[in-house]
Design a protein around this motif. Sequence first.
Motif, PDB file in Angstrom:
ATOM      1  N   VAL A 123       0.837  -1.197   0.000  1.00 14.44           N
ATOM      2  CA  VAL A 123       0.000   0.000   0.000  1.00 14.44           C
ATOM      3  C   VAL A 123       0.868   1.241   0.000  1.00 14.44           C
ATOM      4  CG1 VAL A 123      -1.931  -1.118   1.196  1.00 14.44           C
ATOM      5  CG2 VAL A 123      -0.170   0.069   2.531  1.00 14.44           C
ATOM      6  N   VAL A 124       0.310   2.312  -0.551  1.00 12.46           N
ATOM      7  CA  VAL A 124       0.895   3.647  -0.440  1.00 12.46           C
ATOM      8  C   VAL A 124      -0.137   4.502   0.281  1.00 12.46           C
ATOM      9  CG1 VAL A 124       1.822   5.643  -1.661  1.00 12.46           C
ATOM     10  CG2 VAL A 124       2.162   3.336  -2.595  1.00 12.46           C
ATOM     11  N   ALA A 125       0.270   5.136   1.380  1.00  9.51           N
ATOM     12  CA  ALA A 125      -0.669   5.905   2.197  1.00  9.51           C
ATOM     13  C   ALA A 125      -0.141   7.315   2.441  1.00  9.51           C
ATOM     14  CB  ALA A 125      -0.917   5.206   3.529  1.00  9.51           C
ATOM     15  N   HIS A 126      -1.044   8.294   2.417  1.00  9.23           N
ATOM     16  CA  HIS A 126      -0.718   9.674   2.766  1.00  9.23           C
ATOM     17  C   HIS A 126      -0.917   9.845   4.269  1.00  9.23           C
ATOM     18  CE1 HIS A 126      -1.470  11.530  -1.505  1.00  9.23           C
ATOM     19  NE2 HIS A 126      -0.456  10.693  -1.470  1.00  9.23           N
ATOM     20  N   LEU A 127       0.163  10.052   5.005  1.00 12.29           N
ATOM     21  CA  LEU A 127       0.071  10.233   6.454  1.00 12.29           C
ATOM     22  C   LEU A 127      -0.037  11.692   6.845  1.00 12.29           C
ATOM     23  CD1 LEU A 127       2.709   7.642   7.727  1.00 12.29           C
ATOM     24  CD2 LEU A 127       0.276   7.291   7.218  1.00 12.29           C
ATOM     25  N   ALA A 128       0.394  12.572   5.966  1.00  8.86           N
ATOM     26  CA  ALA A 128       0.345  14.015   6.201  1.00  8.86           C
ATOM     27  C   ALA A 128       0.526  14.683   4.842  1.00  8.86           C
ATOM     28  CB  ALA A 128       1.452  14.445   7.177  1.00  8.86           C
TER      29      ALA A 128
END
Length: 202
Positions: free
Chosen positions: A141-146
């Motif tokens: 997965v690729v996730a935007h944390l900020a």
Amino acid sequence: MLAKWITCDVPPRARDAFDAAQARWADIADQPGLIGQVGGWDPRTGRAHVLALWADADSHRRFLRDRHDSVADASGSERIEVALGETVLVLPGTAATVADAIEGTVLHVADCRLVEGAQEHFVQRHVRAPAMTDAGVLGGVVAHLAPDRVLVATFWPDARTHRRYARQVPGPRARAAADTDITTMTGHVLEPEPAWRVRAVR
């Protein structure tokens, strides 16, 4: 899908207690919305890292409200950092689903800080996913944390397959021009602890 990335500073004297506490998270395997949870010790820093995947933010909030406190136990950790973010890309691989990919024996996480406005370019769907699939990744997965932070988490069947991909990384990375997007990147290669793995009950 929601990604939850947890980092814990655990002094050597508390490692056994922390390890036992992590094993108790198996109790949440029947929690609605849980996709899976996995973690291990970073051999470079000695820190503990845990990655949890949830179907969405609502299911995670229900878990925090109803069950989190009954299971959570810091067990001697001196500092805990938690980051949450929406998944913007599911990386396909040889596993049928991300839940199946979590069964891999190697977890590679790249925690990236990006220049302003670079998130979409950095993801590079048409470059990143095919390169990893060709290398034998189980999934990820690729996730935007900020706004300036992206987490890339991939699961691999074994260390040999991951090492082979690591040798190939410069090619896809150059084609994606990823270095122009990144200000800092911290990499973690973990061997997931079997007792920490939470397999969601379907």
